[in-house]
Design a protein around this motif. Sequence first.
Motif, PDB file in Angstrom:
ATOM      1  N   ASN A  59       0.870  -1.170   0.000  1.00 27.03           N
ATOM      2  CA  ASN A  59       0.000   0.000   0.000  1.00 27.03           C
ATOM      3  C   ASN A  59       0.914   1.229   0.000  1.00 27.03           C
ATOM      4  OD1 ASN A  59      -2.530  -1.419   0.361  1.00 27.03           O
ATOM      5  ND2 ASN A  59      -1.848  -1.834   2.455  1.00 27.03           N
ATOM      6  N   SER A  60       0.450   2.324  -0.544  1.00 26.79           N
ATOM      7  CA  SER A  60       1.278   3.541  -0.532  1.00 26.79           C
ATOM      8  C   SER A  60       0.412   4.781  -0.565  1.00 26.79           C
ATOM      9  CB  SER A  60       2.234   3.550  -1.730  1.00 26.79           C
ATOM     10  OG  SER A  60       1.519   3.638  -2.948  1.00 26.79           O
ATOM     11  N   GLU A  61       0.931   5.870  -0.011  1.00 23.55           N
ATOM     12  CA  GLU A  61       0.279   7.167  -0.087  1.00 23.55           C
ATOM     13  C   GLU A  61       1.356   8.249  -0.035  1.00 23.55           C
ATOM     14  OE1 GLU A  61      -2.337   7.565   3.226  1.00 23.55           O
ATOM     15  OE2 GLU A  61      -0.737   7.770   4.713  1.00 23.55           O
ATOM     16  N   TRP A  62       1.035   9.398  -0.594  1.00 26.34           N
ATOM     17  CA  TRP A  62       2.010  10.495  -0.642  1.00 26.34           C
ATOM     18  C   TRP A  62       1.329  11.787  -0.237  1.00 26.34           C
ATOM     19  CZ3 TRP A  62       1.970  15.123  -3.216  1.00 26.34           C
ATOM     20  CH2 TRP A  62       3.167  15.853  -3.194  1.00 26.34           C
ATOM     21  N   SER A  63       2.071  12.621   0.477  1.00 24.77           N
ATOM     22  CA  SER A  63       1.612  13.987   0.769  1.00 24.77           C
ATOM     23  C   SER A  63       2.844  14.882   0.783  1.00 24.77           C
ATOM     24  CB  SER A  63       0.890  14.063   2.112  1.00 24.77           C
ATOM     25  OG  SER A  63       1.804  13.932   3.190  1.00 24.77           O
ATOM     26  N   SER A  64       2.656  16.146   0.438  1.00 27.54           N
ATOM     27  CA  SER A  64       3.784  17.076   0.394  1.00 27.54           C
ATOM     28  C   SER A  64       4.363  17.311   1.782  1.00 27.54           C
ATOM     29  CB  SER A  64       3.335  18.403  -0.220  1.00 27.54           C
ATOM     30  OG  SER A  64       2.259  18.957   0.527  1.00 27.54           O
ATOM     31  N   ALA A  65       3.533  17.136   2.805  1.00 26.98           N
ATOM     32  CA  ALA A  65       3.994  17.398   4.171  1.00 26.98           C
ATOM     33  C   ALA A  65       4.728  16.200   4.768  1.00 26.98           C
ATOM     34  CB  ALA A  65       2.805  17.758   5.057  1.00 26.98           C
ATOM     35  N   LYS A  66       4.241  14.993   4.462  1.00 27.01           N
ATOM     36  CA  LYS A  66       4.781  13.801   5.115  1.00 27.01           C
ATOM     37  C   LYS A  66       5.641  12.934   4.203  1.00 27.01           C
ATOM     38  CE  LYS A  66       0.921  13.512   8.371  1.00 27.01           C
ATOM     39  NZ  LYS A  66      -0.175  12.666   8.907  1.00 27.01           N
ATOM     40  N   GLY A  67       5.642  13.202   2.916  1.00 26.38           N
ATOM     41  CA  GLY A  67       6.403  12.361   2.005  1.00 26.38           C
ATOM     42  C   GLY A  67       5.621  11.124   1.598  1.00 26.38           C
ATOM     43  N   THR A  68       6.337  10.041   1.288  1.00 26.26           N
ATOM     44  CA  THR A  68       5.711   8.807   0.821  1.00 26.26           C
ATOM     45  C   THR A  68       5.724   7.749   1.921  1.00 26.26           C
ATOM     46  OG1 THR A  68       6.440   9.251  -1.445  1.00 26.26           O
ATOM     47  CG2 THR A  68       5.750   6.997  -0.936  1.00 26.26           C
ATOM     48  N   ARG A  69       4.569   7.153   2.141  1.00 28.13           N
ATOM     49  CA  ARG A  69       4.472   6.083   3.128  1.00 28.13           C
ATOM     50  C   ARG A  69       4.125   4.779   2.430  1.00 28.13           C
ATOM     51  NH1 ARG A  69       0.532   3.761   7.143  1.00 28.13           N
ATOM     52  NH2 ARG A  69      -1.159   4.915   6.124  1.00 28.13           N
ATOM     53  N   PHE A  70       4.918   3.751   2.682  1.00 30.20           N
ATOM     54  CA  PHE A  70       4.649   2.400   2.211  1.00 30.20           C
ATOM     55  C   PHE A  70       4.280   1.551   3.420  1.00 30.20           C
ATOM     56  CE2 PHE A  70       8.048   3.904  -0.743  1.00 30.20           C
ATOM     57  CZ  PHE A  70       7.309   3.908  -1.907  1.00 30.20           C
ATOM     58  N   TRP A  71       3.278   0.696   3.271  1.00 30.37           N
ATOM     59  CA  TRP A  71       2.976  -0.213   4.368  1.00 30.37           C
ATOM     60  C   TRP A  71       2.346  -1.506   3.841  1.00 30.37           C
ATOM     61  CZ3 TRP A  71      -0.292   3.610   2.936  1.00 30.37           C
ATOM     62  CH2 TRP A  71      -1.665   3.346   2.897  1.00 30.37           C
ATOM     63  N   CYS A  72       2.423  -2.527   4.677  1.00 31.69           N
ATOM     64  CA  CYS A  72       1.925  -3.848   4.300  1.00 31.69           C
ATOM     65  C   CYS A  72       0.770  -4.262   5.202  1.00 31.69           C
ATOM     66  CB  CYS A  72       3.041  -4.891   4.404  1.00 31.69           C
ATOM     67  SG  CYS A  72       4.385  -4.627   3.229  1.00 31.69           S
ATOM     68  N   SER A  73      -0.162  -4.991   4.621  1.00 31.28           N
ATOM     69  CA  SER A  73      -1.267  -5.561   5.376  1.00 31.28           C
ATOM     70  C   SER A  73      -1.571  -6.935   4.776  1.00 31.28           C
ATOM     71  CB  SER A  73      -2.508  -4.668   5.286  1.00 31.28           C
ATOM     72  OG  SER A  73      -3.017  -4.666   3.961  1.00 31.28           O
ATOM     73  N   ARG A  74      -2.504  -7.625   5.353  1.00 36.19           N
ATOM     74  CA  ARG A  74      -2.833  -8.956   4.859  1.00 36.19           C
ATOM     75  C   ARG A  74      -3.688  -8.926   3.590  1.00 36.19           C
ATOM     76  NH1 ARG A  74      -3.779 -12.914  10.141  1.00 36.19           N
ATOM     77  NH2 ARG A  74      -1.749 -12.488  11.097  1.00 36.19           N
ATOM     78  N   GLN A  75      -3.986  -7.730   3.115  1.00 35.87           N
ATOM     79  CA  GLN A  75      -4.741  -7.599   1.858  1.00 35.87           C
ATOM     80  C   GLN A  75      -4.036  -6.695   0.850  1.00 35.87           C
ATOM     81  OE1 GLN A  75      -6.482  -6.537   4.873  1.00 35.87           O
ATOM     82  NE2 GLN A  75      -6.962  -8.680   5.285  1.00 35.87           N
ATOM     83  N   SER A  76      -2.858  -6.170   1.175  1.00 37.61           N
ATOM     84  CA  SER A  76      -2.204  -5.217   0.273  1.00 37.61           C
ATOM     85  C   SER A  76      -1.915  -5.861  -1.074  1.00 37.61           C
ATOM     86  CB  SER A  76      -0.910  -4.681   0.898  1.00 37.61           C
ATOM     87  OG  SER A  76      -0.028  -5.740   1.216  1.00 37.61           O
ATOM     88  N   GLY A  77      -2.031  -5.047  -2.097  1.00 40.95           N
ATOM     89  CA  GLY A  77      -1.824  -5.549  -3.450  1.00 40.95           C
ATOM     90  C   GLY A  77      -2.965  -6.389  -3.970  1.00 40.95           C
ATOM     91  N   GLY A  78      -4.071  -6.446  -3.203  1.00 39.32           N
ATOM     92  CA  GLY A  78      -5.202  -7.267  -3.619  1.00 39.32           C
ATOM     93  C   GLY A  78      -4.974  -8.753  -3.433  1.00 39.32           C
ATOM     94  N   GLN A 129      -5.013 -11.694  -0.818  1.00 37.83           N
ATOM     95  CA  GLN A 129      -5.407 -12.160   0.507  1.00 37.83           C
ATOM     96  C   GLN A 129      -4.415 -13.213   0.984  1.00 37.83           C
ATOM     97  OE1 GLN A 129      -8.072 -11.085   2.303  1.00 37.83           O
ATOM     98  NE2 GLN A 129      -8.832  -9.673   0.752  1.00 37.83           N
ATOM     99  N   ARG A 130      -3.927 -13.058   2.228  1.00 42.87           N
ATOM    100  CA  ARG A 130      -2.929 -13.995   2.728  1.00 42.87           C
ATOM    101  C   ARG A 130      -2.935 -13.990   4.256  1.00 42.87           C
ATOM    102  NH1 ARG A 130      -0.913  -9.283   0.758  1.00 42.87           N
ATOM    103  NH2 ARG A 130       0.664  -8.142   1.956  1.00 42.87           N
ATOM    104  N   ALA A 131      -2.180 -14.905   4.847  1.00 42.49           N
ATOM    105  CA  ALA A 131      -2.157 -15.049   6.303  1.00 42.49           C
ATOM    106  C   ALA A 131      -1.059 -14.216   6.946  1.00 42.49           C
ATOM    107  CB  ALA A 131      -1.980 -16.523   6.674  1.00 42.49           C
ATOM    108  N   TRP A 132      -0.263 -13.506   6.157  1.00 36.63           N
ATOM    109  CA  TRP A 132       0.838 -12.704   6.680  1.00 36.63           C
ATOM    110  C   TRP A 132       0.796 -11.311   6.060  1.00 36.63           C
ATOM    111  CZ3 TRP A 132       3.993 -11.323   2.556  1.00 36.63           C
ATOM    112  CH2 TRP A 132       3.885 -12.129   1.404  1.00 36.63           C
ATOM    113  N   ALA A 133       1.357 -10.336   6.773  1.00 35.88           N
ATOM    114  CA  ALA A 133       1.382  -8.962   6.252  1.00 35.88           C
ATOM    115  C   ALA A 133       2.667  -8.687   5.493  1.00 35.88           C
ATOM    116  CB  ALA A 133       1.225  -7.962   7.396  1.00 35.88           C
ATOM    117  N   GLY A 134       3.811  -9.039   6.090  1.00 39.84           N
ATOM    118  CA  GLY A 134       5.090  -8.799   5.440  1.00 39.84           C
ATOM    119  C   GLY A 134       5.667  -7.439   5.772  1.00 39.84           C
ATOM    120  N   VAL A 135       6.851  -7.200   5.280  1.00 37.95           N
ATOM    121  CA  VAL A 135       7.537  -5.925   5.490  1.00 37.95           C
ATOM    122  C   VAL A 135       7.911  -5.329   4.139  1.00 37.95           C
ATOM    123  CG1 VAL A 135       8.429  -6.627   7.735  1.00 37.95           C
ATOM    124  CG2 VAL A 135       9.791  -7.080   5.689  1.00 37.95           C
TER     125      VAL A 135
END
Length: 261
Positions: free
Chosen positions: A174-193, A195-201
């Motif tokens: 998952n990712s999001e960007w803002s001029s104030a905070k920069g770019t944030r990347f993060w993982c979840s058990r559904q990221s990238g569409g 579905q799995r039992a782990w989130a990952g890094v």
Amino acid sequence: AARCRGAMWRGAAAALLGLAAACLLRRGFEPRARLLSAAELRRYRGAPGEPGLYLALLGRVFDVERGRKHYGPGGAYSGFAGRDATRAFASGDFTPAGLVDTVSGLSPAELLSIHSWLSFYSDNYEPVGKLVGRFYDENGAPTEALREVEAAIEEALKLQAQSDQKKQQFPPCNSEWSSAKGTRFWCSRQSGGVQRAWAGVPRKLHRPGSQGTQCVCVRSSGPPWGQPGSSQHSDRGDLDHPQLQQYEGCHPLAEQCVLLT
């Protein structure tokens, strides 16, 4: 042994994909199927006084009377009627220049689009026969042009299967960007569409032959991908994969990473 079984399974899966593609490409078009010339096919555009409503795809002729509101005169796809416009199914070009049967230069994704449309017509419309021309000769036998397209579609299906498998191993972040905070990347058990039992890094993934990197989520524990039965591993999942790179300034095992701009 587990690695060998995994390799054997992937090889068998690829073989089955090729067989499935071949079956689809041949389905409903036995050697004795009706043969139509281009001039005959043009008589089947659904106009008053014409004998019916047909279209061809890769030389396979289908009766699309059931879809008259789409393919009949005045319909959004009336340009497909009475001809083989295979290229337009991939390109979306419905001009006279695009409504043709030449498929040279199409990308694997465009070939997969043609394969998908062929599956759609095979499942939803009655096959009539074959169009004599680019893909079938006067005896109804496949031409070299058809064999080349079939081989290219089978190769595209294999590439798609490999891509799907890679996405299961390394789902996008998952990712999001803002001029104030920069770019944030993060993982979840559904990221990238996926579905799995782990989130990952988050990690940067570089694919050979491609430019730049992609943020993917990487499993950080257990055996490496493809070695589920292995008892000798470092319990680091896929973190040691050679195509991965850690984001500077981020904790190695953090599920999110912020890059300041």
